[in-house]
Write an enzyme that holds these catalytic residues in place. Structure first.
Site, PDB file in Angstrom:
ATOM      1  N   HIS A 135       0.378  38.874 -80.956  1.00  0.00           N
ATOM      2  CA  HIS A 135      -0.248  40.101 -81.480  1.00  0.00           C
ATOM      3  C   HIS A 135       0.612  41.354 -81.255  1.00  0.00           C
ATOM      4  CE1 HIS A 135      -1.237  41.579 -77.452  1.00  0.00           C
ATOM      5  NE2 HIS A 135      -1.380  40.294 -77.168  1.00  0.00           N
ATOM      6  N   ILE A 165      17.493  29.482 -80.811  1.00  0.00           N
ATOM      7  CA  ILE A 165      16.447  28.436 -80.789  1.00  0.00           C
ATOM      8  C   ILE A 165      15.783  28.342 -79.403  1.00  0.00           C
ATOM      9  CG2 ILE A 165      18.169  26.621 -80.269  1.00  0.00           C
ATOM     10  CD1 ILE A 165      16.526  24.826 -82.232  1.00  0.00           C
TER      11      ILE A 165
END
Ligand code: ACO
Length: 212
Positions: A135, A165
């Site tokens: 969020h 990654i």
């Protein structure tokens, strides 16, 4: 909608799969180096020098630049903008997008991406396979979050930055623009513009301003 993809490499293959999964029509691909007439069964329409003709032939097409390198992708976007083309997005149907999330044009989201509430994702950005953006994050234009990156809530990432990654970023950290965070790093405090940082906690190993 119908799409034209700029780039015929590994990243383009994944974008083609996403568009197919969404039952979108792909008109063709454009690439300066790809020699064959078809790429993954899709016609090769020409090279960058043919863009004017291609845009004239397909005025309603949506373009996606399928180039993983952030600077190259940005430069191609800027060249194509000269032709007033329309941009698409490619969001895999397995992606989960929270409420009040904004997603910029040209952005792609691979399978199993999650973006949670009130996050802002910029233009021509890549959220690669199974990345999660929690969020209130702010991910700028031309960023690449590699597969399996996890950003906690309230993280911000500057333009053209590449997060390697499986890196993870704790709540509220800021990573500057044009920075590279190494694979599997954990970002526990803010990182400035134009550095390479690796490890857990991520520390600077190169200053890209010194590149000359
Ligand atoms: C679908 C897809 O494929 S998306 C593509 C995803 N791609 C990635 O995630 C790439 C991520 N890249 C990396 O992690 C790279 O190692 C980079 C960019 C951080 C560094 O690359 P380079 O600048 O070439 O650095 P180089 O390989 O010279 O390493 C320099 C030092 O950092 C160390 N190092 C490099 N990467 C890391 C890392 N991720 N974590 C810890 N240490 C690292 C090296 O071991 C080396 O240490 P040493 O000097 O003690 O030998």
């Amino acid at each position: 909608m119908s799409y034209i993809i700029y780039g015929a490499g590994g990243h383009a293959k994944v974008i083609i799969d996403i568009l197919h999964a969404n039952h979108e029509m792909i008109i063709g691909v454009v690439d300066d180096y790809f020699k064959a007439k078809e790429f993954k069964g899709i016609p090769v329409l020409g090279k960058s020098e043919d863009i004017k003709r291609i845009v004239k032939d397909y005025p309603d097409a949506r373009f996606l630049v399928a180039i993983g390198n952030n600077n190259i992708r940005m430069n191609i976007v800027k060249q194509l903008e000269y032709f007033n083309i329309k941009w698409g997005t490619a969001i895999h149907p397995s992606a989960i997008i929270g409420s009040e999330v904004t997603i910029g044009e040209g952005t792609v989201m691979m399978p199993n991406v999650v973006v949670n509430a009130d996050s802002v994702i910029g233009k021509h950005t890549i959220l690669n396979t199974a990345t999660t953006v929690d969020h209130d994050c702010s991910i700028a234009d031309y960023v690449h979050l590699s597969p399996g990156v996890h950003t906690a809530g309230g993280v911000s990432i500057g333009e053209r930055t590449h997060i390697g990654i499986a890196a993870s970023l704790i709540p509220g950290v800021h990573v500057g623009k044009d920075t590279i965070v190494g694979a599997s790093s954990c970002v526990l405090s803010d990182l400035p513009d134009e550095i390479v940082a690796v490890g857990c906690p991520a520390k600077m190993i190169k200053n890209l301003k010194d590149k000359g």
